[in-house]
Motif scaffolding. Sequence first.
Motif, short mmCIF file in Angstrom:
data_model
loop_
_atom_site.label_atom_id
_atom_site.label_comp_id
_atom_site.label_asym_id
_atom_site.label_seq_id
_atom_site.Cartn_x
_atom_site.Cartn_y
_atom_site.Cartn_z
N GLU B 197 0.68 -1.21 -0.07
CA GLU B 197 -0.07 0.14 0.12
C GLU B 197 0.95 1.31 -0.01
O GLU B 197 0.40 2.61 -0.38
N VAL B 198 2.06 1.29 0.70
CA VAL B 198 2.97 2.23 0.34
C VAL B 198 4.19 2.24 -0.55
O VAL B 198 5.08 3.02 -0.50
N GLU B 199 3.76 1.26 -1.58
CA GLU B 199 4.65 1.20 -2.70
C GLU B 199 5.88 0.69 -2.25
O GLU B 199 6.75 1.34 -3.06
N ILE B 200 6.12 -0.12 -1.50
CA ILE B 200 7.56 -0.97 -1.31
C ILE B 200 7.16 -2.49 -2.03
O ILE B 200 6.45 -2.98 -1.83
N GLU B 201 7.80 -2.27 -3.47
CA GLU B 201 7.77 -3.35 -4.20
C GLU B 201 8.60 -4.42 -3.85
O GLU B 201 9.77 -4.39 -3.64
N ASN B 202 8.17 -5.70 -3.95
CA ASN B 202 8.91 -6.98 -3.60
C ASN B 202 10.06 -6.92 -2.42
O ASN B 202 11.14 -6.87 -2.62
N PRO B 203 9.25 -6.59 -1.23
CA PRO B 203 10.28 -6.33 -0.23
C PRO B 203 10.68 -7.56 0.29
O PRO B 203 10.23 -8.78 0.00
N ILE B 204 11.82 -7.49 1.05
CA ILE B 204 12.37 -8.33 1.70
C ILE B 204 11.98 -8.71 3.15
O ILE B 204 11.82 -7.81 3.91
N ILE B 205 11.25 -9.81 3.46
CA ILE B 205 10.36 -10.23 4.54
C ILE B 205 10.99 -11.49 4.88
O ILE B 205 10.86 -12.43 4.50
N CYS B 206 11.36 -11.32 6.33
CA CYS B 206 11.88 -12.50 7.02
C CYS B 206 10.82 -12.76 8.14
O CYS B 206 10.48 -11.95 8.89
N SER B 207 10.26 -14.05 8.04
CA SER B 207 9.18 -14.65 8.86
C SER B 207 9.27 -16.12 9.25
O SER B 207 10.20 -16.74 8.52
N SER B 208 8.67 -16.31 10.63
CA SER B 208 8.55 -17.93 10.77
C SER B 208 7.72 -18.47 9.61
O SER B 208 6.78 -18.19 9.15
N ILE B 209 8.61 -19.45 9.18
CA ILE B 209 7.94 -20.54 8.21
C ILE B 209 8.19 -21.83 8.24
O ILE B 209 9.52 -22.29 8.40
N ASN B 210 7.27 -22.89 8.82
CA ASN B 210 7.80 -24.01 9.18
C ASN B 210 6.55 -24.99 9.15
O ASN B 210 5.46 -24.59 9.10
N LEU B 211 6.97 -26.22 9.22
CA LEU B 211 6.02 -27.22 9.23
C LEU B 211 4.91 -27.44 10.05
O LEU B 211 3.72 -27.52 9.61
N VAL B 212 4.89 -26.87 11.17
CA VAL B 212 3.90 -26.98 12.24
C VAL B 212 3.00 -25.74 12.45
O VAL B 212 2.13 -25.46 13.21
N GLY B 213 3.19 -24.72 11.39
CA GLY B 213 2.53 -23.51 11.59
C GLY B 213 2.89 -22.54 12.81
O GLY B 213 2.31 -21.48 13.17
N PHE B 214 4.03 -22.94 13.67
CA PHE B 214 4.78 -22.16 14.65
C PHE B 214 4.77 -20.65 14.32
O PHE B 214 5.61 -20.67 13.36
N ARG B 215 4.09 -19.81 15.14
CA ARG B 215 4.35 -18.41 14.83
C ARG B 215 4.26 -18.01 13.45
O ARG B 215 4.75 -16.79 12.89
N MET B 216 3.10 -18.46 12.75
CA MET B 216 2.73 -17.91 11.41
C MET B 216 1.15 -17.40 11.73
O MET B 216 0.38 -18.18 11.63
N SER B 217 1.23 -15.91 11.84
CA SER B 217 -0.03 -15.53 12.21
C SER B 217 -1.03 -15.54 11.28
O SER B 217 -0.85 -15.10 10.00
N GLY B 218 -2.33 -15.88 11.46
CA GLY B 218 -3.27 -16.03 10.23
C GLY B 218 -3.36 -17.42 9.96
O GLY B 218 -4.19 -17.82 9.20
N GLY B 219 -2.22 -18.39 10.12
CA GLY B 219 -2.17 -19.64 9.77
C GLY B 219 -1.26 -20.03 8.55
O GLY B 219 -0.81 -19.44 7.78
N LYS B 220 -0.75 -21.46 8.63
CA LYS B 220 0.19 -21.69 7.48
C LYS B 220 -0.39 -21.62 6.29
O LYS B 220 0.30 -21.46 5.13
N GLU B 221 -1.86 -21.89 6.28
CA GLU B 221 -2.36 -21.99 4.70
C GLU B 221 -2.12 -20.61 4.06
O GLU B 221 -1.76 -20.60 2.86
N LEU B 222 -2.43 -19.50 4.82
CA LEU B 222 -2.41 -18.05 4.29
C LEU B 222 -1.10 -18.02 3.90
O LEU B 222 -0.86 -17.22 2.84
#
Lengths: 347, 292
Positions: B197-222
């Motif tokens: 929305e503030v036009e930062i394109e293709n940003p570098i985002i580091c986030s929890s991504i793991n098999l059990v969905g730990f610390r993945m707010s909104g859920g693994k599927e999302l």
Amino acid sequence: MSTNKFEIKKLKGAIIGLGKMGLSHAAIVGANPQVNFVSVCDTSTLVLDAFKKYTKVNTYSDYIKMLDKEVLDFVVIATPTKFHYPMVKYALEKNINVFCEKPFSLTSDEGVELTEIAKRKSLINQVGYHNHFIGTFRELKRLLQENVIGDIVHFTGEAYGPVVTKEKGSTWRSNPNEGGGCTSDYASHVVNLIQEVVGHPIKINGTLLKSIYSKGVDDAVYSLLTLDNGISGVLLVNWSDETYRKMSTSITLQGKKGKIICDATEIKIYLKDANQKEGLEKGWTTKYITEFAIPVDFYLRGEEYSAQIEYFVDNVMNKRQGTYNTFEQGLYTDKVIEIILNNAKQN
Amino acid sequence: MDRILFGDNQFFAVNHASDEKSRAQAIKFKDDKAIITTLDIAREEGLNTFMCTTHDRIANICDFIRSNPEKYKDYKIFPCMPYAHKYANAVTELGIAGTLKEYVPGNFLGSLFKGGVAYLSKDYLSIMELLIDAEMKMFKGIETPVIFLQNVLTDLLLGLGMIDVLKAFHDYVEKKYNAEAGFITMNMPMLLQKLEEVEIENPIICSSINLVGFRMSGGKELYEKVLKTKKLRAIAMQVLGGGAIRPKEAVEYVCNLPNIESILFGASSKANIAQTVNYIHEFDNNSGNKKI
């Protein structure tokens, strides 16, 4: 503000007190899709101006003005403890549902009054004892209800952390008349956890309060408690222990059939014999928070902080009083703290 | 960015699945030498990027790297700022204004307070820039091609709706340090939407991504849906769930996801580092994600 008739009505929420906890609550409330975050109140112009400049919320430096002017469904109160009583009371009188930070009130007399008003007016109320929203402690409670370690013979409730590690500084946390001191502040978490998971403390058998770096207040409390179900154990809390990176709370229970050690990240179970129903082997089993974390839609600094607000918001939305962290439970904790402090004076 | 980034949680007693392990690590990494040794073990496994918080002790590590330029010729550091506990503890003790007074360099803020409210209110971004400069000092002379905002701040600003401040961080880091901005978050889908929305394109985002969905707010599927359909340079962290997920399955899951540019992990022992690196190579080869 009018609500689009095709949208589900959002709750209007506000925050009073924008310190560390208040800011954290503000972000969590702000990210909640069920809430229209309408206003904040604090005495710091530095903080209020940042809200003015970068957000759409209304800002106030006087909570009475805010509560008079805004039409609110709920308010989160995260001010120093001595302000809880007048602020909570005023909000309740305005028929606003209240989430209040812990400890609930400065004296149990105040807490009794607030609890009665909330009850009489059927307003949703909650206190910020976030440990009940940590999956491992929930699992601990469930395992105890299932009697997995048999009759309990002893408990230890502990918390350690690096809050006061130098002989300097004086905030309200170092003033005993304003809810300062390790027992009122830090230990209330552990007392509340013991109270809701193991049993209600009814008798204090001896207490040591220690000032380590603070003057006039305690930095550590060691107390022997007896609970309403006859179980007895120890409370050990020290907020001047810098070997801990952050607050670390744990409960250890010794039963006739085994032992459980539980903290916010792990639950370790030792059984003399395997428990097939629970799928627990003989000897040690370790389970991690990864298995028990309560899923949240927005995470800031621990699922528990988000989960407690989501729970409160859901309850306000559904006009249903929750069973976790009611004013009544917060009040009971305040009473136990009072007894512990009085007990220490007698020694 | 390299395919594998070496993290620093193990050095500073951070373990998301075990407080007990974290305290044991604090004892193991008491000396800076132990940190250097572990970094060198990771380098032997081909890990040439160290992604670390701006903890005071990192300054010592930077000194060592600077004084051995030959050895660390192509070594990169991705700073992650700020070291939140330093400020969080200060806010409890000194309040927000007091904390700024303590940490904003020079007497800039003193004069601001004298200058009064109106002047003050316009200068949040200057304060932020001064704080970034203060945090970046320790990295002088070291390659820092990506500079991250720590999740507690990213997510605080995200929740408060202060997206302009995130944008200002992004722009300042680019302008002043000729670096790319990265954002660590526990709310990747929500953050990506707001950055777009503030036009930062293709940003570098580091986030929890793991098999059990730990610390993945909104859920693994999302998260999976966002990775499949949106444009971002994703870094997966907490892939091993703090050690609670079996490494092989943990790595296999992440290597098979689309759009993950890098995998961030930290470990203390040679065996664990080598094991995770080998699994990543193995599953990358299987999935056609050939990268180093």
